[in-house]
Design a protein around this motif. Structure first.
Motif, PDB file in Angstrom:
ATOM      1  N   ASP A   7      36.030  57.117   0.817  1.00  0.00           N
ATOM      2  CA  ASP A   7      34.611  57.332   1.103  1.00  0.00           C
ATOM      3  C   ASP A   7      34.440  58.370   2.210  1.00  0.00           C
ATOM      4  O   ASP A   7      33.423  58.408   2.888  1.00  0.00           O
ATOM      5  CB  ASP A   7      33.914  56.016   1.482  1.00  0.00           C
ATOM      6  CG  ASP A   7      34.497  55.375   2.743  1.00  0.00           C
ATOM      7  OD1 ASP A   7      35.517  55.863   3.262  1.00  0.00           O
ATOM      8  OD2 ASP A   7      33.928  54.363   3.204  1.00  0.00           O
ATOM      9  N   GLY A   9      33.909  61.582   2.092  1.00  0.00           N
ATOM     10  CA  GLY A   9      33.050  62.737   1.867  1.00  0.00           C
ATOM     11  C   GLY A   9      33.878  64.016   1.913  1.00  0.00           C
ATOM     12  O   GLY A   9      35.102  64.000   2.074  1.00  0.00           O
ATOM     13  N   THR A  10      33.196  65.151   1.776  1.00  0.00           N
ATOM     14  CA  THR A  10      33.898  66.437   1.740  1.00  0.00           C
ATOM     15  C   THR A  10      33.452  67.390   2.851  1.00  0.00           C
ATOM     16  O   THR A  10      33.943  68.516   2.943  1.00  0.00           O
ATOM     17  CB  THR A  10      33.672  67.126   0.383  1.00  0.00           C
ATOM     18  OG1 THR A  10      32.264  67.259   0.148  1.00  0.00           O
ATOM     19  CG2 THR A  10      34.296  66.323  -0.742  1.00  0.00           C
ATOM     20  N   LYS A  11      32.555  66.950   3.720  1.00  0.00           N
ATOM     21  CA  LYS A  11      32.034  67.831   4.757  1.00  0.00           C
ATOM     22  C   LYS A  11      33.029  68.036   5.900  1.00  0.00           C
ATOM     23  O   LYS A  11      33.196  69.138   6.401  1.00  0.00           O
ATOM     24  CB  LYS A  11      30.726  67.258   5.307  1.00  0.00           C
ATOM     25  CG  LYS A  11      30.079  68.115   6.381  1.00  0.00           C
ATOM     26  CD  LYS A  11      28.766  67.508   6.855  1.00  0.00           C
ATOM     27  CE  LYS A  11      28.126  68.363   7.939  1.00  0.00           C
ATOM     28  NZ  LYS A  11      26.849  67.770   8.423  1.00  0.00           N
ATOM     29  N   THR A  35      38.247  60.665  -6.144  1.00  0.00           N
ATOM     30  CA  THR A  35      36.946  60.942  -5.545  1.00  0.00           C
ATOM     31  C   THR A  35      37.026  60.677  -4.051  1.00  0.00           C
ATOM     32  O   THR A  35      37.793  59.822  -3.600  1.00  0.00           O
ATOM     33  CB  THR A  35      35.825  60.079  -6.169  1.00  0.00           C
ATOM     34  OG1 THR A  35      34.569  60.428  -5.544  1.00  0.00           O
ATOM     35  CG2 THR A  35      36.070  58.591  -5.978  1.00  0.00           C
ATOM     36  N   HIS A  36      36.227  61.414  -3.302  1.00  0.00           N
ATOM     37  CA  HIS A  36      36.043  61.133  -1.870  1.00  0.00           C
ATOM     38  C   HIS A  36      34.567  60.844  -1.604  1.00  0.00           C
ATOM     39  O   HIS A  36      34.102  60.955  -0.467  1.00  0.00           O
ATOM     40  CB  HIS A  36      36.560  62.306  -1.039  1.00  0.00           C
ATOM     41  CG  HIS A  36      38.009  62.576  -1.259  1.00  0.00           C
ATOM     42  ND1 HIS A  36      38.985  61.718  -0.800  1.00  0.00           N
ATOM     43  CD2 HIS A  36      38.648  63.568  -1.926  1.00  0.00           C
ATOM     44  CE1 HIS A  36      40.172  62.181  -1.170  1.00  0.00           C
ATOM     45  NE2 HIS A  36      39.991  63.291  -1.845  1.00  0.00           N
ATOM     46  N   SER A  37      33.867  60.460  -2.667  1.00  0.00           N
ATOM     47  CA  SER A  37      32.423  60.244  -2.588  1.00  0.00           C
ATOM     48  C   SER A  37      32.021  58.816  -2.911  1.00  0.00           C
ATOM     49  O   SER A  37      30.882  58.557  -3.309  1.00  0.00           O
ATOM     50  CB  SER A  37      31.706  61.208  -3.545  1.00  0.00           C
ATOM     51  OG  SER A  37      31.972  62.547  -3.183  1.00  0.00           O
ATOM     52  N   THR A  39      30.429  55.473  -2.153  1.00  0.00           N
ATOM     53  CA  THR A  39      29.379  55.157  -1.183  1.00  0.00           C
ATOM     54  C   THR A  39      30.008  54.567   0.076  1.00  0.00           C
ATOM     55  O   THR A  39      30.861  53.681  -0.006  1.00  0.00           O
ATOM     56  CB  THR A  39      28.395  54.139  -1.791  1.00  0.00           C
ATOM     57  OG1 THR A  39      27.827  54.720  -2.982  1.00  0.00           O
ATOM     58  CG2 THR A  39      27.275  53.808  -0.806  1.00  0.00           C
ATOM     59  N   ARG A  40      29.621  55.078   1.207  1.00  0.00           N
ATOM     60  CA  ARG A  40      30.250  54.674   2.469  1.00  0.00           C
ATOM     61  C   ARG A  40      30.337  53.156   2.605  1.00  0.00           C
ATOM     62  O   ARG A  40      29.343  52.461   2.430  1.00  0.00           O
ATOM     63  CB  ARG A  40      29.486  55.251   3.660  1.00  0.00           C
ATOM     64  CG  ARG A  40      29.761  56.730   3.900  1.00  0.00           C
ATOM     65  CD  ARG A  40      28.958  57.254   5.056  1.00  0.00           C
ATOM     66  NE  ARG A  40      27.528  57.239   4.756  1.00  0.00           N
ATOM     67  CZ  ARG A  40      26.579  57.576   5.624  1.00  0.00           C
ATOM     68  NH1 ARG A  40      26.899  57.918   6.867  1.00  0.00           N
ATOM     69  NH2 ARG A  40      25.322  57.544   5.282  1.00  0.00           N
ATOM     70  N   ASP A 180      26.770  58.480 -11.792  1.00  0.00           N
ATOM     71  CA  ASP A 180      25.839  59.550 -11.441  1.00  0.00           C
ATOM     72  C   ASP A 180      24.702  59.699 -12.438  1.00  0.00           C
ATOM     73  O   ASP A 180      23.724  60.396 -12.162  1.00  0.00           O
ATOM     74  CB  ASP A 180      26.585  60.881 -11.315  1.00  0.00           C
ATOM     75  CG  ASP A 180      27.358  60.992 -10.014  1.00  0.00           C
ATOM     76  OD1 ASP A 180      27.176  60.128  -9.136  1.00  0.00           O
ATOM     77  OD2 ASP A 180      28.153  61.944  -9.863  1.00  0.00           O
TER      78      ASP A 180
END
Length: 255
Positions: A7, A9-11, A35-37, A39-40, A180
């Motif tokens: 979780d 993210g990619t930022k 995936t790195h997305s 949900t936190r 999604d």
């Protein structure tokens, strides 16, 4: 082969740091970003995603999952050995993928051993980089899990309560994933095909694919992951039903 589900993210630099920690130990590792997305902090969502991944990967693949709101606390860091490996925090993340790897043993990763291996102090807030990543790299190199920690009983592993419940002729089901497209996936498998599915009072036709209803209409279907799925043709069932991962719904199957 090592898969990564987080979780993060990619930022920020987090994914890159974890990959660097893995490659510094195992430069030839094949890293696959699932995936790195996630949900936190959504352990349930992460568990579903990892389950789908392990079903299609070859023997001895190492699956690293880092959805870890309890990082730095007394929660265990685990290696679970079977046909494939799971390297995860002991917070329920292993619940669904465990069903598919034929687990034979589990180990609690020894933080002191990992510090000696990576040659620096482990951060209390970034075990993905300092514990799970390096452990996965070593397993991929052929290290025995017992070199990285003590064996524990498989029965000790924390598991989420995802058993479907029945009450007054209805199922009480949990939303375990929303993709999604807004498709809502519920924790019901191995059920007899119905004609209709009633969800919170809405009677929905049970069909085989999305285009069998008009655009914007609800339907239920078996889905591609073997769970009961609620969808809207070219729309979002999650928005129509007003649900999120972890919510419970009353569902009746009409035959």
């Amino acid at each position: 082969m090592i898969t990564l589900t987080t979780d993060f993210g990619t930022k920020g630099p987090y994914v890159g740091e974890m990959k660097g920690a893995i490659l510094s130990i195992n430069p030839k590792a094949m890293l696959i970003d699932i995936t790195h997305s996630i949900t936190r902090h959504s352990v349930l969502e992460g568990s579903f995603v990892m389950e789908q991944v392990v079903k299609y990967y070859p023997k001895d693949t190492v699956h690293i999952g880092v959805i870890d709101p309890g990082v730095g606390t007394e929660r265990k860091a685990l290696i679970i050995e079977g046909d494939q490996f799971l390297v995860v925090p002991d917070n329920g993340l292993a619940t669904l993928p465990l069903k598919h790897i034929n687990p034979t043993a589990a180990y609690e990763i020894d933080i002191k051993k990992m510090e000696a291996i990576i040659g620096r102090k482990i951060s209390s807030t970034f075990h993905g980089r300092d514990v799970f990543g390096p452990a996965g790299a070593l397993l991929d190199l052929g290290y025995e899990p017992s070199r990285l920690g003590k064996e524990i009983s498989l029965d000790e592993i924390i598991k989420l309560d995802l058993k479907p419940k029945q009450k007054d002729g209805k199922w009480i089901l949990k939303v375990i994933y929303i993709d999604d497209f807004g498709n809502v996936i519920l924790n019901l498998e191995d059920y007899e095909r119905p004609k209709y599915v009633e969800v919170e009072g809405l009677k929905i036709p049970y069909l085989d694919t999305y285009g069998q209803v008009k655009k914007g209409e609800l339907l239920a279907l078996p889905g591609s992951h073997d769970y009961l799925e609620i969808a809207v043709n070219q729309g979002s069932a999650a928005e129509v039903l007003g649900v999120k991962v972890g919510d419970e719904l009353e569902v009746r199957l009409w035959r």
